[in-house]
Design an enzyme around this catalytic site. Structure first.
Site, PDB file in Angstrom:
ATOM      1  N   SER A 145       0.835  -1.352   0.175  1.00 16.76           N
ATOM      2  CA  SER A 145      -0.106   0.155   0.092  1.00 16.76           C
ATOM      3  C   SER A 145       0.917   1.457   0.049  1.00 16.76           C
ATOM      4  CB  SER A 145      -0.935  -0.019   1.258  1.00 16.76           C
ATOM      5  OG  SER A 145      -1.318   1.345   1.431  1.00 16.76           O
TER       6      SER A 145
ATOM      7  N   TYR B 199      -1.601   0.129  10.205  1.00 14.31           N
ATOM      8  CA  TYR B 199      -2.062  -0.688   8.982  1.00 14.31           C
ATOM      9  C   TYR B 199      -0.586  -0.640   8.031  1.00 14.31           C
ATOM     10  CZ  TYR B 199      -3.555  -1.447   4.181  1.00 14.31           C
ATOM     11  OH  TYR B 199      -3.418  -1.662   2.796  1.00 14.31           O
TER      12      TYR B 199
ATOM     13  N   LYS C 165       2.060  -3.468   6.441  1.00 13.99           N
ATOM     14  CA  LYS C 165       2.368  -3.706   5.125  1.00 13.99           C
ATOM     15  C   LYS C 165       3.935  -3.553   5.028  1.00 13.99           C
ATOM     16  CE  LYS C 165      -1.696  -4.602   3.114  1.00 13.99           C
ATOM     17  NZ  LYS C 165      -1.982  -5.990   2.658  1.00 13.99           N
TER      18      LYS C 165
END
Ligand SMILES: O=c1ccn([C@@H]2O[C@H](COP(=O)(O)OP(=O)(O)O[C@H]3O[C@H](CO)[C@H](O)[C@H](O)[C@H]3O)[C@@H](O)[C@H]2O)c(=O)[nH]1
Length: 402
Positions: free
Chosen positions: A157, A181, A185
């Site tokens: 991402s 988050y 990643k």
């Protein structure tokens, strides 16, 4: 073992005529991006998608729609996706899935999308994010190694860049995620890269792990057929599905804009929106690059394999920044709905501007996000109006059991 009702049990996707297809395990293949990736794989006529999804934020109906689209476009002999309703944290289940296909020539590659993905929520329930995104990925990587599956496309991402200094953002920007988050990643990218490095020892050659990490910017829109789109469970946390559901009346809550005091042209956050089918096709290009022999493989010819292993990361974006207010205008144009909003405080983990420099992916993968913002909003609106209550009310599949 029993697979769900729309697939046959021979593991070949459709009758016996698709033996030459390469099996690609797609974790999270029922989700918004995953389901469009499944369609893109089917459309190549070269890959057979095997979906693993726990339906936490997705519906089995999406699989049926993928199969329908493939039949509509390729005819009745189109390959059909396979499905296992399993959680990537269930290592024994992963092992059993790989073992089953080993008997039929094995799984050639994995596209790993299964993850929790909401920037704001990740700060509230960080352990869940580390458990699913990091631990789940480790289980998957261990299972791949055990079954000699050595091709991987990882769904990363733009959030891995945090608040980048250079915009548009090149892949060489430091990874300094601002949200939990984003950190999950970035961690998984590191784990994969370490595995690739460790795997280039003496004589391994073609059997070394090769991986491409695709760093998405903001996917938008839906399949042009209107059969497939974004259908989150509960109230959408992301801007575009929320706008679409507000315009049909499915969401009656007020729209809140999280901050208008960012250093951007109108004070609201800027994101780089790309059509979800462009993004899905980017996965196919990444997969194709893994299939090429090592000599003459353009993407890995840029890598010092001995020190870095066969690992590359690419931005998948359009290279065009749009603010929250721009997106509200664009959705108003597509839907005719006059959105009322209020400005509230900033959302935890948000950064001012995530706009891609997509040139590396264009040069080395041949990736170009073609569709414009009007098309994204038109396709999203088409999906929303054709499916005003989403997939839930239409789902006719029996609950699949492995
Ligand atoms: O009700 C809302 C929802 C969103 N926003 C704003 O709209 C922008 C876009 O937010 P989204 O939640 O739609 O998307 P994000 O950029 O936060 O995240 C998305 O894009 C990221 C990459 O940029 C990751 O891939 C992530 O998984 C994906 O959800 C942000 O500025 C957000 O603050 C609002 O103002 N109000």
């Amino acid at each position: 073992m029993q697979l769900n009702g729309i697939v046959n049990g021979n593991g070949n996707g459709h009758g016996t005529s698709h033996h030459s297809l390469k099996r690609v395990l797609v974790t999270g293949g029922l989700g918004y991006i995953g389901s469009h990736v499944v369609v893109a794989l089917l459309m190549t006529g070269r890959y057979l998608p095997i979906v693993v999804d726990n339906c936490h934020n997705s519906y089995p109906e999406a699989l049926k729609r993928c199969a329908e689209i493939a039949r509509d476009e390729l005819g009745s002999d189109a390959p059909q996706p396979l499905f296992h309703r399993k959680d990537i944290r269930d290592k024994a289940a992963l092992d059993e899935i790989f073992r089953q296909y080993d008997e039929q020539g094995g799984i050639w590659a994995v596209i790993h999308l299964a993850a929790l993905k909401a920037v704001g929520e990740s700060g509230e329930i960080p352990l869940d994010y580390y458990q699913v995104n990091v631990v789940g990925s480790i289980y998957l990587l261990e299972t791949m190694a055990k079954h000699n599956c050595n091709h991987l496309v990882f769904s990363s991402s733009a959030t891995v860049y945090g608040t980048p200094k250079i915009i548009p953002i090149p892949e060489s920007s430091p990874l300094q995620a601002a949200s939990c988050y984003g950190r999950t990643k970035a961690m998984v990218e590191d784990i994969i890269q370490d595995l690739c490095r460790a795997d280039v020892g003496e004589g391994k050659g073609e059997s070394s792990l090769r991986a491409v990490s695709v760093r998405y910017f903001n996917p938008a829109g839906a399949h042009p057929s209107g059969k497939l789109g974004e259908e989150p469970r509960g109230k959408p946390g992301n801007l575009l599905p929320l706008l679409a559901q507000m315009a049909t009346g499915r969401q009656r809550a007020d729209l809140k804009i999280f901050g208008n005091d960012y250093p951007t042209r109108d004070g609201t956050c800027v994101r780089d929106y790309l059509h979800v089918m462009d993004l899905a096709n980017g996965h196919v290009l990444a997969l194709d690059s893994l299939a090429k022999p090592l000599s003459g493989n353009t993407i890995f010819s840029h890598v010092n394999v001995e020190s870095e292993g066969y690992f590359r990361a690419f931005n998948l974006g359009k290279g065009k920044g749009m603010s929250v207010l721009n997106m509200i205008d664009a959705m108003k144009k597509a839907s005719g709905f006059d959105f009322k909003y209020e400005i509230v405080g900033r959302r935890l983990g948000d950064v001012p501007d995530l706009t891609a420099d997509p040139s590396l992916a264009e040069e080395e993968l041949g990736f170009l996000a073609q569709e414009d913002l009007d098309t994204m909003c038109r396709d999203l609106w088409n999906f929303q109006t054709r499916n005003p209550h989403g997939y839930e009310s239409t789902s006719s599949l029996p609950s699949p059991i492995l």
